[in-house]
Design a protein around this motif. Structure first.
Motif, mmCIF file in Angstrom:
data_model
loop_
_atom_site.group_PDB
_atom_site.id
_atom_site.type_symbol
_atom_site.label_atom_id
_atom_site.label_comp_id
_atom_site.label_asym_id
_atom_site.label_seq_id
_atom_site.Cartn_x
_atom_site.Cartn_y
_atom_site.Cartn_z
ATOM 1 N N SER A 6 0.850 -1.212 0.000
ATOM 2 C CA SER A 6 0.000 0.000 0.000
ATOM 3 C C SER A 6 0.880 1.256 0.000
ATOM 4 N N LYS A 7 2.038 1.181 0.690
ATOM 5 C CA LYS A 7 2.964 2.323 0.638
ATOM 6 C C LYS A 7 3.411 2.548 -0.804
ATOM 7 N N ARG A 8 3.757 1.449 -1.457
ATOM 8 C CA ARG A 8 4.289 1.540 -2.831
ATOM 9 C C ARG A 8 3.227 2.064 -3.787
ATOM 10 N N GLY A 29 11.562 13.655 1.188
ATOM 11 C CA GLY A 29 11.466 13.472 2.638
ATOM 12 C C GLY A 29 12.253 12.261 3.122
ATOM 13 N N SER A 30 11.851 11.787 4.298
ATOM 14 C CA SER A 30 12.566 10.673 4.937
ATOM 15 C C SER A 30 11.587 9.603 5.390
ATOM 16 N N GLY A 31 12.128 8.425 5.689
ATOM 17 C CA GLY A 31 11.285 7.329 6.168
ATOM 18 C C GLY A 31 11.243 6.201 5.135
ATOM 19 N N PHE A 88 7.863 15.750 -1.566
ATOM 20 C CA PHE A 88 7.153 14.528 -1.185
ATOM 21 C C PHE A 88 7.709 14.076 0.160
ATOM 22 N N ASP A 89 6.820 13.668 1.073
ATOM 23 C CA ASP A 89 7.302 13.168 2.354
ATOM 24 C C ASP A 89 6.263 12.249 2.970
ATOM 25 N N GLY A 90 6.696 11.479 3.936
ATOM 26 C CA GLY A 90 5.785 10.580 4.638
ATOM 27 C C GLY A 90 5.193 11.271 5.855
ATOM 28 N N ALA A 91 4.497 10.507 6.656
ATOM 29 C CA ALA A 91 3.954 11.037 7.916
ATOM 30 C C ALA A 91 3.684 9.858 8.848
ATOM 31 N N ASP A 92 3.584 10.167 10.124
ATOM 32 C CA ASP A 92 3.246 9.120 11.088
ATOM 33 C C ASP A 92 1.748 9.045 11.313
ATOM 34 N N ILE A 101 1.287 14.341 12.044
ATOM 35 C CA ILE A 101 2.371 14.117 13.001
ATOM 36 C C ILE A 101 3.526 13.559 12.185
ATOM 37 N N LYS A 102 4.693 14.184 12.340
ATOM 38 C CA LYS A 102 5.893 13.715 11.659
ATOM 39 C C LYS A 102 7.047 13.660 12.631
ATOM 40 N N GLY A 103 8.063 12.842 12.285
ATOM 41 C CA GLY A 103 9.231 12.764 13.151
ATOM 42 C C GLY A 103 9.522 11.368 13.647
ATOM 43 N N GLY A 104 8.694 10.404 13.195
ATOM 44 C CA GLY A 104 8.956 9.010 13.589
ATOM 45 C C GLY A 104 10.354 8.573 13.165
ATOM 46 N N GLY A 105 10.825 9.202 12.072
ATOM 47 C CA GLY A 105 12.172 8.885 11.588
ATOM 48 C C GLY A 105 13.209 9.895 12.060
ATOM 49 N N ALA A 106 12.817 10.772 12.972
ATOM 50 C CA ALA A 106 13.738 11.740 13.603
ATOM 51 C C ALA A 106 14.352 12.711 12.594
ATOM 52 N N CYS A 107 13.589 12.965 11.513
ATOM 53 C CA CYS A 107 14.111 13.896 10.486
ATOM 54 C C CYS A 107 13.244 15.147 10.355
ATOM 55 N N GLN A 110 14.598 19.217 9.279
ATOM 56 C CA GLN A 110 14.893 19.513 7.872
ATOM 57 C C GLN A 110 13.674 19.219 6.988
ATOM 58 N N GLU A 111 12.857 18.235 7.401
ATOM 59 C CA GLU A 111 11.639 17.952 6.629
ATOM 60 C C GLU A 111 10.734 19.173 6.594
ATOM 61 N N LYS A 112 10.602 19.842 7.718
ATOM 62 C CA LYS A 112 9.693 20.992 7.746
ATOM 63 C C LYS A 112 10.276 22.158 6.944
HETATM 64 O O1 DER Z 1 10.026 11.184 10.245
HETATM 65 C C1 DER Z 1 9.101 11.392 9.429
HETATM 66 O O2 DER Z 1 8.268 12.329 9.547
HETATM 67 C C2 DER Z 1 8.960 10.431 8.301
HETATM 68 O O3 DER Z 1 8.305 11.018 7.235
HETATM 69 C C3 DER Z 1 8.368 9.179 8.808
HETATM 70 O O4 DER Z 1 7.809 9.275 10.072
HETATM 71 C C4 DER Z 1 7.389 8.468 7.930
HETATM 72 O O5 DER Z 1 7.796 7.183 8.102
HETATM 73 P P1 DER Z 1 7.350 5.918 7.272
HETATM 74 O O6 DER Z 1 7.143 6.397 5.850
HETATM 75 O O7 DER Z 1 8.518 5.009 7.413
HETATM 76 O O8 DER Z 1 6.111 5.451 7.931
#
Ligand code: DER
Length: 250
Positions: A6-8, A29-31, A88-92, A101-107, A110-112
Protein backbone atom coordinates in the motif's frame (compact mmCIF):
# COMPACT_ATOMS: atom_id res chain seq x y z
CA UNK A 1 3.35 -7.23 2.66
CA UNK A 2 -0.03 -5.47 2.64
CA UNK A 3 1.46 -2.37 4.28
CA UNK A 4 4.47 -2.30 1.98
CA UNK A 5 2.34 -2.79 -1.11
CA UNK A 6 0.00 0.00 0.00
CA UNK A 7 2.96 2.32 0.64
CA UNK A 8 4.29 1.54 -2.83
CA UNK A 9 0.90 2.00 -4.50
CA UNK A 10 0.40 5.32 -2.72
CA UNK A 11 3.89 6.48 -3.70
CA UNK A 12 3.51 5.61 -7.38
CA UNK A 13 0.08 7.27 -7.50
CA UNK A 14 1.36 10.40 -5.74
CA UNK A 15 4.27 10.72 -8.21
CA UNK A 16 1.98 10.11 -11.18
CA UNK A 17 -0.42 12.79 -9.94
CA UNK A 18 1.98 15.42 -8.61
CA UNK A 19 5.37 15.20 -10.28
CA UNK A 20 4.92 17.24 -13.46
CA UNK A 21 7.63 16.80 -16.13
CA UNK A 22 8.07 20.59 -16.18
CA UNK A 23 9.18 20.58 -12.51
CA UNK A 24 12.88 21.22 -11.87
CA UNK A 25 13.22 21.28 -8.04
CA UNK A 26 11.87 18.40 -5.93
CA UNK A 27 12.12 17.91 -2.16
CA UNK A 28 12.59 14.36 -0.90
CA UNK A 29 11.47 13.47 2.64
CA UNK A 30 12.57 10.67 4.94
CA UNK A 31 11.29 7.33 6.17
CA UNK A 32 10.34 4.05 4.51
CA UNK A 33 7.45 5.24 2.33
CA UNK A 34 9.53 7.88 0.59
CA UNK A 35 11.81 5.05 -0.59
CA UNK A 36 8.97 4.09 -2.93
CA UNK A 37 8.52 7.72 -3.99
CA UNK A 38 12.15 7.81 -5.16
CA UNK A 39 11.67 4.43 -6.87
CA UNK A 40 8.66 5.84 -8.73
CA UNK A 41 10.59 8.97 -9.73
CA UNK A 42 13.61 6.99 -10.93
CA UNK A 43 11.26 4.75 -12.93
CA UNK A 44 10.32 7.80 -15.03
CA UNK A 45 13.78 7.52 -16.56
CA UNK A 46 16.52 10.06 -17.34
CA UNK A 47 14.50 11.68 -20.12
CA UNK A 48 12.28 13.09 -17.37
CA UNK A 49 14.58 13.25 -14.34
CA UNK A 50 17.70 14.67 -16.03
CA UNK A 51 16.11 18.13 -15.95
CA UNK A 52 15.29 17.81 -12.24
CA UNK A 53 17.26 18.50 -9.06
CA UNK A 54 16.45 16.76 -5.78
CA UNK A 55 16.77 18.30 -2.31
CA UNK A 56 17.17 16.01 0.72
CA UNK A 57 15.79 16.27 4.25
CA UNK A 58 18.63 14.44 6.01
CA UNK A 59 21.21 11.68 5.67
CA UNK A 60 18.78 8.92 4.66
CA UNK A 61 17.07 11.13 2.08
CA UNK A 62 20.44 12.21 0.65
CA UNK A 63 21.51 8.56 0.31
CA UNK A 64 18.22 7.70 -1.44
CA UNK A 65 18.75 10.46 -4.02
CA UNK A 66 22.35 9.41 -4.65
CA UNK A 67 21.54 5.71 -4.89
CA UNK A 68 18.91 6.49 -7.53
CA UNK A 69 21.49 8.52 -9.53
CA UNK A 70 19.28 11.60 -9.32
CA UNK A 71 20.84 15.07 -9.27
CA UNK A 72 21.44 16.06 -5.62
CA UNK A 73 21.54 19.61 -4.34
CA UNK A 74 20.97 21.29 -0.95
CA UNK A 75 18.48 23.98 -0.11
CA UNK A 76 21.17 26.36 1.14
CA UNK A 77 22.09 26.71 -2.54
CA UNK A 78 18.68 28.24 -3.30
CA UNK A 79 18.13 32.01 -3.26
CA UNK A 80 15.94 33.06 -0.32
CA UNK A 81 12.89 33.58 -2.51
CA UNK A 82 13.40 30.41 -4.55
CA UNK A 83 10.88 27.62 -4.04
CA UNK A 84 10.83 23.94 -4.77
CA UNK A 85 8.10 22.90 -7.20
CA UNK A 86 7.01 20.03 -4.98
CA UNK A 87 8.15 18.13 -1.89
CA UNK A 88 7.15 14.53 -1.19
CA UNK A 89 7.30 13.17 2.35
CA UNK A 90 5.78 10.58 4.64
CA UNK A 91 3.95 11.04 7.92
CA UNK A 92 3.25 9.12 11.09
CA UNK A 93 -0.39 10.20 11.24
CA UNK A 94 -2.74 12.34 9.12
CA UNK A 95 -6.00 13.82 10.41
CA UNK A 96 -9.14 14.90 8.61
CA UNK A 97 -7.74 18.39 8.02
CA UNK A 98 -4.47 16.99 6.64
CA UNK A 99 -2.59 18.04 9.75
CA UNK A 100 0.32 15.65 10.27
CA UNK A 101 2.37 14.12 13.00
CA UNK A 102 5.89 13.71 11.66
CA UNK A 103 9.23 12.76 13.15
CA UNK A 104 8.96 9.01 13.59
CA UNK A 105 12.17 8.88 11.59
CA UNK A 106 13.74 11.74 13.60
CA UNK A 107 14.11 13.90 10.49
CA UNK A 108 11.36 16.41 11.20
CA UNK A 109 13.46 19.60 11.39
CA UNK A 110 14.89 19.51 7.87
CA UNK A 111 11.64 17.95 6.63
CA UNK A 112 9.69 20.99 7.75
CA UNK A 113 12.21 23.41 6.21
CA UNK A 114 12.04 21.59 2.87
CA UNK A 115 8.23 21.15 3.04
CA UNK A 116 7.75 24.87 3.62
CA UNK A 117 10.20 25.74 0.82
CA UNK A 118 7.92 23.96 -1.66
CA UNK A 119 4.93 25.33 -3.54
CA UNK A 120 3.22 21.97 -3.17
CA UNK A 121 3.68 19.45 -0.37
CA UNK A 122 2.51 15.90 -1.04
CA UNK A 123 2.20 13.58 1.94
CA UNK A 124 2.42 9.86 1.12
CA UNK A 125 1.22 7.55 3.88
CA UNK A 126 -0.21 4.05 4.09
CA UNK A 127 -3.71 3.39 5.41
CA UNK A 128 -2.48 2.90 9.00
CA UNK A 129 -1.68 6.62 9.21
CA UNK A 130 -5.18 7.95 8.49
CA UNK A 131 -6.92 9.05 11.66
CA UNK A 132 -9.75 11.36 12.57
CA UNK A 133 -7.67 12.93 15.34
CA UNK A 134 -3.92 13.13 15.74
CA UNK A 135 -2.82 10.89 18.58
CA UNK A 136 -5.40 8.16 18.03
CA UNK A 137 -3.42 6.03 15.59
CA UNK A 138 0.11 7.22 16.40
CA UNK A 139 0.50 6.65 20.14
CA UNK A 140 4.23 7.19 20.50
CA UNK A 141 3.77 10.92 21.00
CA UNK A 142 4.54 14.08 19.10
CA UNK A 143 8.25 14.08 18.14
CA UNK A 144 9.98 17.28 19.27
CA UNK A 145 13.57 18.14 18.30
CA UNK A 146 15.35 19.66 21.30
CA UNK A 147 18.69 21.10 22.39
CA UNK A 148 20.15 18.24 24.46
CA UNK A 149 21.15 20.38 27.45
CA UNK A 150 17.60 21.74 27.67
CA UNK A 151 15.89 18.34 27.44
CA UNK A 152 15.07 17.92 31.16
CA UNK A 153 13.48 21.37 31.30
CA UNK A 154 11.47 20.67 28.14
CA UNK A 155 10.24 17.38 29.67
CA UNK A 156 9.01 19.34 32.69
CA UNK A 157 7.15 21.83 30.53
CA UNK A 158 5.55 19.04 28.51
CA UNK A 159 4.31 17.26 31.66
CA UNK A 160 2.84 20.55 32.88
CA UNK A 161 0.99 20.82 29.54
CA UNK A 162 -0.58 17.39 29.98
CA UNK A 163 1.85 15.21 28.01
CA UNK A 164 1.69 11.65 29.29
CA UNK A 165 5.14 10.33 30.25
CA UNK A 166 7.17 12.19 27.58
CA UNK A 167 10.49 10.45 26.87
CA UNK A 168 13.86 11.30 25.36
CA UNK A 169 14.14 8.94 22.38
CA UNK A 170 16.78 6.27 22.92
CA UNK A 171 19.32 5.46 20.24
CA UNK A 172 19.04 1.72 20.95
CA UNK A 173 19.59 -0.73 19.39
CA UNK A 174 22.02 1.28 17.27
CA UNK A 175 23.41 3.58 19.90
CA UNK A 176 23.45 3.57 23.68
CA UNK A 177 22.05 6.76 25.17
CA UNK A 178 19.85 9.31 23.41
CA UNK A 179 19.27 9.16 19.66
CA UNK A 180 21.15 12.06 17.98
CA UNK A 181 19.55 13.63 14.90
CA UNK A 182 21.25 14.73 11.65
CA UNK A 183 21.41 18.15 13.31
CA UNK A 184 23.11 16.98 16.52
CA UNK A 185 19.93 17.35 18.56
CA UNK A 186 17.80 14.97 20.63
CA UNK A 187 14.18 13.93 20.10
CA UNK A 188 11.54 13.95 22.84
CA UNK A 189 8.36 11.98 22.10
CA UNK A 190 5.43 13.62 23.89
CA UNK A 191 2.12 11.70 23.98
CA UNK A 192 -0.94 13.94 24.38
CA UNK A 193 -4.66 13.14 24.43
CA UNK A 194 -6.03 12.95 20.86
CA UNK A 195 -5.99 16.48 19.42
CA UNK A 196 -9.24 18.30 18.90
CA UNK A 197 -10.41 19.48 15.52
CA UNK A 198 -11.68 23.05 15.24
CA UNK A 199 -15.08 21.57 14.46
CA UNK A 200 -15.25 19.72 17.80
CA UNK A 201 -18.09 20.87 20.06
CA UNK A 202 -17.84 21.79 23.75
CA UNK A 203 -15.04 22.80 26.05
CA UNK A 204 -11.62 21.21 25.83
CA UNK A 205 -10.88 18.95 28.80
CA UNK A 206 -7.75 19.42 30.92
CA UNK A 207 -4.69 18.58 28.81
CA UNK A 208 -6.75 18.43 25.60
CA UNK A 209 -5.42 20.63 22.78
CA UNK A 210 -6.27 21.61 19.24
CA UNK A 211 -3.47 21.14 16.71
CA UNK A 212 -2.84 24.86 16.30
CA UNK A 213 -2.97 25.75 20.00
CA UNK A 214 -0.57 22.93 20.84
CA UNK A 215 1.78 23.78 17.95
CA UNK A 216 1.85 27.46 18.95
CA UNK A 217 2.64 26.54 22.56
CA UNK A 218 5.25 23.82 21.91
CA UNK A 219 7.37 25.89 19.55
CA UNK A 220 7.81 28.55 22.23
CA UNK A 221 9.32 26.25 24.87
CA UNK A 222 12.95 27.33 25.32
CA UNK A 223 15.20 24.56 23.99
CA UNK A 224 12.68 23.33 21.42
CA UNK A 225 14.17 23.50 17.91
CA UNK A 226 11.18 22.21 15.91
CA UNK A 227 8.05 20.13 16.43
CA UNK A 228 6.61 17.17 14.56
CA UNK A 229 3.22 18.80 14.00
CA UNK A 230 2.69 20.02 10.43
CA UNK A 231 -0.37 22.19 10.06
CA UNK A 232 -1.37 25.26 8.13
CA UNK A 233 -0.51 27.52 11.04
CA UNK A 234 3.13 26.55 11.56
CA UNK A 235 4.60 27.02 8.19
CA UNK A 236 3.03 25.12 5.36
CA UNK A 237 0.78 28.01 4.38
CA UNK A 238 2.58 31.02 5.75
CA UNK A 239 6.26 30.63 4.92
CA UNK A 240 6.04 29.83 1.27
CA UNK A 241 2.43 30.18 0.33
CA UNK A 242 2.25 26.43 0.14
CA UNK A 243 -1.10 25.08 1.16
CA UNK A 244 -1.61 22.23 3.55
CA UNK A 245 -0.49 19.00 1.92
CA UNK A 246 -2.21 19.05 -1.46
CA UNK A 247 -2.99 15.41 -1.07
CA UNK A 248 -2.43 12.52 1.23
CA UNK A 249 -2.22 9.08 -0.34
CA UNK A 250 -3.10 6.02 1.62
O1 DER B 1 10.03 11.18 10.24
C1 DER B 1 9.10 11.39 9.43
O2 DER B 1 8.27 12.33 9.55
C2 DER B 1 8.96 10.43 8.30
O3 DER B 1 8.30 11.02 7.24
C3 DER B 1 8.37 9.18 8.81
O4 DER B 1 7.81 9.27 10.07
C4 DER B 1 7.39 8.47 7.93
O5 DER B 1 7.80 7.18 8.10
P1 DER B 1 7.35 5.92 7.27
O6 DER B 1 7.14 6.40 5.85
O7 DER B 1 8.52 5.01 7.41
O8 DER B 1 6.11 5.45 7.93
Amino acid sequence: ALVESSKRAAAFQAVADHLLPSYTRIGVGSGSTVVYVVEAIAALGPSVTDSMTFYPTGAQSEALIEAANLRLQYINKLAPADQLDVAFDGADEVDADLNLIKGGGACLWQEKVVATAARNFVCVADFRKLSDRLGKAWKKGIPIEVLPIAAPRVLGELRAMGARDPQIRSGLPGKAGALVTDNGMWIIDAPFAPLRLPSDEGEAAEGEWTVDALADRLIKIPGVAEIGLFSGKNGLEVASGAQKPVAAYF
